[in-house]
Design a protein around this motif. Structure first.
Motif, PDB file in Angstrom:
ATOM      1  N   THR A 349      -3.885  20.933  40.909  1.00  0.00           N
ATOM      2  CA  THR A 349      -3.144  19.682  40.716  1.00  0.00           C
ATOM      3  C   THR A 349      -1.726  19.788  41.260  1.00  0.00           C
ATOM      4  N   SER A 350      -1.113  20.963  41.076  1.00  0.00           N
ATOM      5  CA  SER A 350       0.235  21.169  41.615  1.00  0.00           C
ATOM      6  C   SER A 350       0.258  20.976  43.130  1.00  0.00           C
ATOM      7  N   MET A 351      -0.767  21.478  43.814  1.00  0.00           N
ATOM      8  CA  MET A 351      -0.827  21.316  45.279  1.00  0.00           C
ATOM      9  C   MET A 351      -1.014  19.845  45.661  1.00  0.00           C
ATOM     10  N   VAL A 365      -4.462  15.578  50.201  1.00  0.00           N
ATOM     11  CA  VAL A 365      -4.799  15.475  48.771  1.00  0.00           C
ATOM     12  C   VAL A 365      -6.302  15.503  48.529  1.00  0.00           C
ATOM     13  N   ALA A 366      -7.073  14.796  49.366  1.00  0.00           N
ATOM     14  CA  ALA A 366      -8.523  14.702  49.142  1.00  0.00           C
ATOM     15  C   ALA A 366      -9.199  16.068  49.174  1.00  0.00           C
ATOM     16  N   GLU A 367      -8.748  16.937  50.065  1.00  0.00           N
ATOM     17  CA  GLU A 367      -9.361  18.272  50.151  1.00  0.00           C
ATOM     18  C   GLU A 367      -9.093  19.076  48.884  1.00  0.00           C
ATOM     19  N   TYR A 368      -7.859  19.025  48.398  1.00  0.00           N
ATOM     20  CA  TYR A 368      -7.554  19.736  47.151  1.00  0.00           C
ATOM     21  C   TYR A 368      -8.368  19.156  45.993  1.00  0.00           C
ATOM     22  N   TYR A 369      -8.433  17.852  45.937  1.00  0.00           N
ATOM     23  CA  TYR A 369      -9.146  17.171  44.848  1.00  0.00           C
ATOM     24  C   TYR A 369     -10.618  17.584  44.810  1.00  0.00           C
ATOM     25  N   SER A 370     -11.229  17.765  45.961  1.00  0.00           N
ATOM     26  CA  SER A 370     -12.662  18.063  46.038  1.00  0.00           C
ATOM     27  C   SER A 370     -13.003  19.467  45.554  1.00  0.00           C
ATOM     28  N   LYS A 371     -12.009  20.345  45.443  1.00  0.00           N
ATOM     29  CA  LYS A 371     -12.278  21.729  45.042  1.00  0.00           C
ATOM     30  C   LYS A 371     -12.626  21.867  43.569  1.00  0.00           C
ATOM     31  N   SER A 375     -16.889  16.334  37.266  1.00  0.00           N
ATOM     32  CA  SER A 375     -17.995  15.990  36.365  1.00  0.00           C
ATOM     33  C   SER A 375     -18.105  16.981  35.205  1.00  0.00           C
ATOM     34  N   LEU A 376     -17.462  18.136  35.336  1.00  0.00           N
ATOM     35  CA  LEU A 376     -17.522  19.146  34.277  1.00  0.00           C
ATOM     36  C   LEU A 376     -16.576  18.833  33.120  1.00  0.00           C
ATOM     37  N   PHE A 377     -15.707  17.828  33.295  1.00  0.00           N
ATOM     38  CA  PHE A 377     -14.683  17.541  32.298  1.00  0.00           C
ATOM     39  C   PHE A 377     -14.979  16.236  31.555  1.00  0.00           C
ATOM     40  N   ASP A 378     -14.545  16.196  30.317  1.00  0.00           N
ATOM     41  CA  ASP A 378     -14.596  14.970  29.528  1.00  0.00           C
ATOM     42  C   ASP A 378     -13.338  14.173  29.864  1.00  0.00           C
ATOM     43  N   LEU A 379     -13.466  13.189  30.741  1.00  0.00           N
ATOM     44  CA  LEU A 379     -12.304  12.476  31.257  1.00  0.00           C
ATOM     45  C   LEU A 379     -11.484  11.812  30.151  1.00  0.00           C
ATOM     46  N   ALA A 380     -12.162  11.372  29.110  1.00  0.00           N
ATOM     47  CA  ALA A 380     -11.462  10.671  28.029  1.00  0.00           C
ATOM     48  C   ALA A 380     -10.524  11.607  27.262  1.00  0.00           C
ATOM     49  N   CYS A 382      -9.123  14.588  28.746  1.00  0.00           N
ATOM     50  CA  CYS A 382      -8.560  15.540  29.705  1.00  0.00           C
ATOM     51  C   CYS A 382      -7.360  14.904  30.391  1.00  0.00           C
ATOM     52  N   ARG A 383      -6.167  15.209  29.858  1.00  0.00           N
ATOM     53  CA  ARG A 383      -4.947  14.610  30.404  1.00  0.00           C
ATOM     54  C   ARG A 383      -4.725  15.006  31.859  1.00  0.00           C
ATOM     55  N   GLU A 384      -5.013  16.267  32.187  1.00  0.00           N
ATOM     56  CA  GLU A 384      -4.828  16.738  33.559  1.00  0.00           C
ATOM     57  C   GLU A 384      -5.776  16.014  34.519  1.00  0.00           C
ATOM     58  N   CYS A 385      -6.965  15.660  34.022  1.00  0.00           N
ATOM     59  CA  CYS A 385      -7.921  14.914  34.861  1.00  0.00           C
ATOM     60  C   CYS A 385      -7.364  13.534  35.213  1.00  0.00           C
ATOM     61  N   VAL A 386      -6.704  12.897  34.247  1.00  0.00           N
ATOM     62  CA  VAL A 386      -6.086  11.581  34.488  1.00  0.00           C
ATOM     63  C   VAL A 386      -4.995  11.715  35.546  1.00  0.00           C
ATOM     64  N   ASN A 387      -4.169  12.765  35.425  1.00  0.00           N
ATOM     65  CA  ASN A 387      -3.120  12.988  36.425  1.00  0.00           C
ATOM     66  C   ASN A 387      -3.709  13.163  37.816  1.00  0.00           C
TER      67      ASN A 387
END
Length: 570
Positions: A349-351, A365-371, A375-380, A382-387
């Protein structure tokens, strides 16, 4: 000797049972067969006829041989089969999660301290079991198997049992000695075959009269290693942290962006002052909260400590560059950390943030995001997932990928309630020309949260103005204006500014600045409003006061305010 006697006794019984029918056959051949031959009769075809005695003798021999064979089998199974089954069952259950905890060796020469070894093993195995870090095999179990194998083989030792029968993934062993009135305890974790040391933990010292202090410290080190051994790529530590410190850090990561986050980091550091990761996360927290002086001081303090590894130094240099505003160096340094563990969510996320907001490379950004598999996270929860979603869709908006923004946020919006994500979806719909959906979304936001609607509505109006659709922008602003209360001076000023009512905007901005004189964006818009409403000298005078506002850690905010003003007055 007892075991040997039992072993010989079992073998003798089996030999007697098997030898008995053979002995009966031997008696026939040597003693009885010659006598029978002398009195045997010859039949009609010239062949010798068996006597009734001979027939009865061999029938009895067959029955005895069968009974002896069955009896020998039963004796063998009762004495050796159970042991083989026990060994096979334990070997079958062997797995990498099995941990053998051996008694710590007493090197003090003091018999009274013999009890410390079993205490240490017991303390550690309870810690492993309580925290579900593996299936524990105790020293008592190993000794029982040694005795069992001695009975069947005649000899066995502890190492042979561990290697051949127990087959653990790892083994914990240690020793202790005295140094004056101090007790010194050493512990290590080894491979299951005891041939390689995975880690030798730093020796711990305590008062001789309080050995539990040493035992607890050793346990914390062992549990810390077992908890973090599978995360070598992500771990920043040269030596595993204490387990309690690690637990505090895990809880802090779960409660990131809450009021207790910093307190948990401080608790982790207090529990283990040598633990590097919570310290560097604390530097980041100070920076994110704009406490730049604290971030700078702490970063410098950590850098002067001994034992800093090259990886840790690289991370400290990254934050040094960040605090100094050297964004090019930040991106390069943090990129080295990212290459070590591209899937680690905080580094990843920092990158993303650095790419979009610090070096203006939204295309990365898209390449970093894809790494990271979201789907492994509970988005509701997971604050970092929202960021991550905010940054990803910010970048897509910057690149004009409006359909991608709609695709991503349509699938996540039902799980996450977030103003920034709703705004990004709203921006994408406006730029795609989907006025029906954008209008409906804006109304949904208003129903959900009136304050969010005001901010999102202003952003939507700005988007329409940039697209030269003044009619749609004015329609939104006409709704927002009457909904603002008397205290919302900044929002009133922004509505008036976008409607080009610069006199009203200047009045509202002046009132807003009285409440917050450090808002440089507000100062720029206030100066533009003054200039546009015919008060050019006042505008210039206001802008000239910015020079006295220059302070450390401003990251170009004064210069950017100048640029905003000059752009706003053409």
């Amino acid at each position: 000797l007892t075991g040997l006697a039992i072993f010989v006794d079992v073998d003798l019984r089996i030999a007697l049972l098997i030898g008995f029918p053979i002995y009966i056959l031997y008696i026939w051949k040597i003693r009885l067969a010659p006598l029978e031959l002398e009195k045997s009769l010859v039949g009609k075809k010239g062949k010798r006829k068996r006597s009734k005695f001979e027939a009865t003798y061999f029938s009895a021999l067959a029955v005895i041989a069968l009974a002896s064979g069955l009896a020998a089998t039963v004796v063998f199974q009762n004495n050796f089969g159970a042991q083989q089954a026990a060994e096979q069952e334990l070997a079958y259950n062997a797995n990498p999660n099995k941990v053998a905890v051996l008694n710590f060796h007493n090197n003090t020469g003091d018999k009274e301290l013999d009890v410390v070894g079993p205490m240490a093993a017991d303390w550690i195995l309870h810690g492993i079991t309580e925290n579900r870090m593996g299936q524990v095999v105790t020293h008592d179990v190993i000794e029982n198997y040694v005795q069992l194998l001695e009975q069947s083989r005649g000899s066995a030792d502890e190492i042979a049992v561990i290697k051949e029968v127990i087959k653990p993934g790892k083994a914990v062993r240690g020793s202790y000695y005295t140094n004056g009135d101090r007790l010194v305890m050493q512990a290590s974790v080894m491979t299951g075959d005891l041939e390689e040391t995975l880690i030798s933990l730093p020796a711990v010292e305590c008062d001789r009269a309080n050995p539990l202090d040493c035992i607890e410290a050793a346990k914390q080190g062992i549990l810390g290693y077992l908890a973090t051994e599978g995360m070598k790529a992500e771990s920043l530590e040269e030596v595993p942290p204490s387990f309690k410190a690690y637990q505090y850090l895990l809880e802090a990561k779960v409660k990131y962006d809450t009021d207790v986050y910093r307190d948990l980091l401080l608790s982790s550091i207090a529990e283990d002052p040598d633990y590097f990761e919570p310290k560097v996360l604390l530097v980041a927290d100070y920076y994110n909260e704009k406490e730049y002086n604290k971030a700078d001081s702490l970063n410098r303090l950590i850098s002067t400590q001994t034992g800093i590894t090259s990886r840790q130094l690289n991370l400290l240099n990254s934050y040094d560059a960040l605090i100094k505003g050297d964004n090019r160096r930040v991106y390069a340094r943090m990129g080295e950390e990212y290459d070590r563990a591209p899937w680690e969510i905080f580094t990843n996320t920092s990158m993303m943030v650095l790419s979009l907001q610090f070096v203006n490379r939204p295309e990365d950004v898209a390449e970093y995001y894809s790494k990271v598999d979201m789907s492994l996270f509970d988005l509701a929860n997971c604050r970092e997932c929202v960021n991550r979603l905010i940054i990803k869709t910010d970048a897509d908006l910057e690149l004009g990928k409006y359909s991608e923004v709609v695709r991503v946020l349509d699938s996540t919006r039902i799980k996450i309630a977030n103003r920034r994500l709703d705004e990004n979806l709203l921006m994408a719909l406006i730029h795609m020309g989907d006025s029906a959906r954008s209008t409906n979304l804006l109304q949904e936001i208003r129903i959900s949260n009136e304050s969010d609607w005001k901010i999102s509505g202003l952003r939507a109006a700005q988007a329409y103005l940039m697209m030269e659709d003044r009619e749609s922008a004015v329609a939104i602003l006409a709704e927002i204006g009457p909904a603002l209360n008397d205290e919302e001076h900044k929002l009133k000023g922004q509505v008036s500014f976008l409607l080009q009512d610069y006199s009203a905007a200047a009045m509202h901005y002046q009132q807003a600045l009285e409440a917050d004189s450090t808002d440089y964006e507000l100062k720029a818009e206030y100066a533009i409003s003054l200039f546009r409403s015919g008060k050019q000298s006042e505008a210039v005078q206001l802008i000239q006061t910015l020079e006295s506002d220059r302070k450390p850690y401003q990251y170009g905010s004064v210069d950017y305010t100048y640029a905003q003003f000059y752009a706003g007055v053409d």
